[in-house]
Write an enzyme that holds these catalytic residues in place. Structure first.
Site, PDB file in Angstrom:
ATOM      1  N   LYS A  96       0.800  -1.229   0.000  1.00  0.00           N
ATOM      2  CA  LYS A  96       0.000   0.000   0.000  1.00  0.00           C
ATOM      3  C   LYS A  96       0.828   1.272   0.000  1.00  0.00           C
ATOM      4  CE  LYS A  96      -3.974  -2.104   2.306  1.00  0.00           C
ATOM      5  NZ  LYS A  96      -4.853  -2.053   3.473  1.00  0.00           N
ATOM      6  N   GLY A 146      10.085  -4.882   8.202  1.00  0.00           N
ATOM      7  CA  GLY A 146       9.481  -6.218   8.176  1.00  0.00           C
ATOM      8  C   GLY A 146       9.707  -7.120   6.991  1.00  0.00           C
TER       9      GLY A 146
END
Length: 396
Positions: free
Chosen positions: A198, A354
């Site tokens: 996103k 991440g």
């Protein structure tokens, strides 16, 4: 920047905040000891100086309650094994028991405190709890980058009680230097590779780094918001329709600042979100209805390669495709190989956040880049330009 090298720890007790929030299986076996290994150089420096060490960390999210399966007692033997030194465990983090255990330490000895988050004052940043922790050591060392973005008692507040005797451990100092190299002092050209699903999760990073980079490579799911915003057909690809104006604004800002943005020109499209779907290579702006883009195509990767190999400083945050599925991992692996080649040619490369760290580990690139950040959220907030409370507490 005051680091552990500014102190001699002979006959001193170092109170070290580490990040031992390690993954364990149902039998309490540690499945990835990387965070313990990362803290080892800092701990060994203190011991070799002739000091003793009190280690404090959290594990999991016990929310202020004593949850036996989240006890740091489970990891004590592994910490001993990694350090090559017998580590003593105390089943409390503050109070008489902890204070006695700390004061009885002799040079060369290591004490591991119980999970800090068993006390609700840890996450609240409780001053009284921080003061109790401060009684355990002579010098405070923060070596936990993974929690540096939290104003917790052990990461930030405790530093107040060590006005002169506080410093960064080697790991945290390295993190600060690596981010500084990308954001401030990096040799040009500087390239940022941003992937992930996103645009909305990367807005603040993009806005903050546009003044610092020469090239911005866009990959992953957010590609399709940029392409659709420019009038392209993205089929069933992931797309944030409400962020299309933002994507156009980013393109406009980049142009005004002289930053070249590189967006995929072709993609691997699939007729289903699965590893066994039918796939074909299509132009990134001509994806048919019912098909979705899941990885970068060959022409795109050639373009990315050219940019990356010319770069002297590289930041990689986010995968290029759905790397968790073998059929769509080629783009992420290719970019890893390009960064490896650039690094061998003298570029500085930082991987953080991440999923990109997970990809780097999965495909064996961790020793082929200059630095892999240990802190997900902390790394992202640094890239957004935020001052992390755990870092400010030492610097002030």
């Amino acid at each position: 920047m005051k680091t552990i090298d500014n102190f001699n720890f002979e006959n001193k007790r170092a109170l070290i905040r580490v990040d031992f929030n390690v993954p364990m299986d149902e039998n309490y076996n540690i499945t990835d000891p990387n965070r313990i290994e990362a803290a080892k150089p800092t701990i060994i420096k203190v011991l070799e100086d002739g000091g003793s060490v009190i280690l404090m960390s959290h594990l999991g999210r016990p929310k202020g309650k004593n949850v036996p399966e989240m006890s740091l007692g489970h990891i004590c033997s592994k910490v001993s094994e990694v350090l090559g030194v017998e580590v003593t465990f105390v089943a409390s983090s503050v109070g008489e028991e902890a204070e006695n255990a700390a004061s009885n330490l002799e040079s060369g000895q290591v004490l591991l405190l119980e999970n800090l988050r068993f006390n609700e004052e840890e996450e609240k940043g409780g001053k009284a709890f921080a003061e109790q922790l401060s009684k355990l050591g002579d010098i405070y060392v923060n070596d936990a980058f993974g929690t540096a973005h939290r104003a917790h008692a052990s990461t930030t507040i405790v530093a107040q009680f060590f006005p002169e005797n506080k410093c960064f451990g080697y790991l945290l100092a390295k993190e600060i230097e690596a981010i500084d190299k990308v954001m401030q002092t990096g040799e040009k050209p500087v390239t940022a590779i941003l992937g992930g699903a996103k645009v909305s999760s990367k807005i603040t990073i993009i806005e903050n780094i546009l003044d610092k980079v020469d090239h911005l490579i866009i990959g992953g799911g957010m590609t399709y918001t940029f392409i659709k915003a420019q009038g392209g057909q993205v089929g069933a690809s992931i797309c944030e329709d409400d962020k299309m104006n933002l994507a156009l604004d980013i393109l406009k800002q980049a142009k005004e600042k002289g930053v070249e943005i590189h967006i995929p020109v072709d993609v691997i499209a699939a007729d289903d979100f699965s590893n066994t779907a039918n796939t074909k290579i299509v132009d990134a702006d001509k994806i048919e209805d019912g098909w979705l883009g899941l990885d970068a195509g060959p022409r795109t990767l050639e373009n990315f390669k050219e940019v990356i190999l010319k770069s002297k400083t590289i930041l990689w945050n986010g995968p290029i495709g759905v790397f968790e599925m073998e059929s769509y991992a080629k783009g992420t692996i290719a970019v890893g190989n390009f960064i490896d080649e650039a690094t061998q040619n003298g570029a500085f490369s930082l991987v953080g956040g991440g999923d990109s760290v997970a990809a780097v580990k999965q495909f064996g690139f961790q020793d082929k880049v200059s630095y892999v950040s240990t802190g997900g959220g902390a790394m992202l907030e640094s890239l957004e330009g935020k001052v992390l409370p755990g870092i400010a507490a030492i610097s002030q």
